[in-house]
Design an enzyme around this catalytic site. Sequence first.
Site, PDB file in Angstrom:
ATOM      1  N   GLU A 119      27.106  -8.914 -14.846  1.00 16.40           N
ATOM      2  CA  GLU A 119      26.148  -8.558 -15.889  1.00 16.40           C
ATOM      3  C   GLU A 119      24.856  -8.193 -15.170  1.00 16.40           C
ATOM      4  O   GLU A 119      24.269  -9.015 -14.485  1.00 16.40           O
ATOM      5  CB  GLU A 119      25.936  -9.741 -16.826  1.00 16.40           C
ATOM      6  N   ASP A 130      13.846 -13.229 -22.882  1.00 14.41           N
ATOM      7  CA  ASP A 130      13.918 -13.847 -21.564  1.00 14.41           C
ATOM      8  C   ASP A 130      12.734 -14.757 -21.292  1.00 14.41           C
ATOM      9  O   ASP A 130      11.602 -14.463 -21.668  1.00 14.41           O
ATOM     10  CB  ASP A 130      13.997 -12.761 -20.482  1.00 14.41           C
TER      11      ASP A 130
END
Length: 267
Positions: free
Chosen positions: A49, A60
Amino acid sequence: MSRLAQRFAQLKAQNKKALVSYIMAGDPSPEVTVSLVHDMVAAGVDILEIGLPFSDPMADGPVIALAAERALAGGTSTLDVMAMVKEFRQKDQQTPVVLMGYLNPAEVIGYETFIKTAHDAGVDGLILVDLPPEEAGEFDKILRQYEMDQIFLLAPTSTDERIQHVIRQARGFIYYVSLKGVTGAATLDTQSAAERIAKIKQYTDLPVGVGFGISDAASAKAMGAVADAVIVGSAFVKLFASLSPEQAHVAVVEKVQELRAALDELS
């Protein structure tokens, strides 16, 4: 059969769990990424990924947000990431590659160009954190034309209705976010995650991967016991914040080996 489907079928036949690794492309510089992912695969990663650097990564935490800043400062663009995948494919045609990022770069480039470029580079699937199924129709139509998978996230707060709605459009695998928070959060409730994964599996035969909060052998093994895949990101990415690129490269490979060994104990 897609690379993702093939990989999960192979692992299931071997009674093994998938190790999915996340790194930010171009962190800390474009030159390190391709050799790093090759070494991660050699050490035991099953699915790559790869993060697309973006200036406003809202899902994030600081570890990956700072990695995006480093990658952008080093000059890595979305199209550069596609080129990295293409270079990776020169030596590895088997390992599935999923890009993870945000919708804005795809809109700037144009959906058709973005998806075609990713496909031609050898990308197998896309996770766009801020593109919910309700708004993904046009994007998904083009993805299907190129036989690429769109992977969606489910959260601890997802209702049964929401789970079923997402599953109707998802392909590749389901990404279950084990925590109420951003990437890199520290507290993992294994029992709660296990219950939610069991709930998701009531509605789909797609593999379920679990991410957010998995950072070591113990957490990987605990989640691997109830999921088809464990997804690890911040534990790798943070190494580039504190070590030289060369030292971080070695430390990342050692971390992969640690996680792989823990998952293999479940076989």
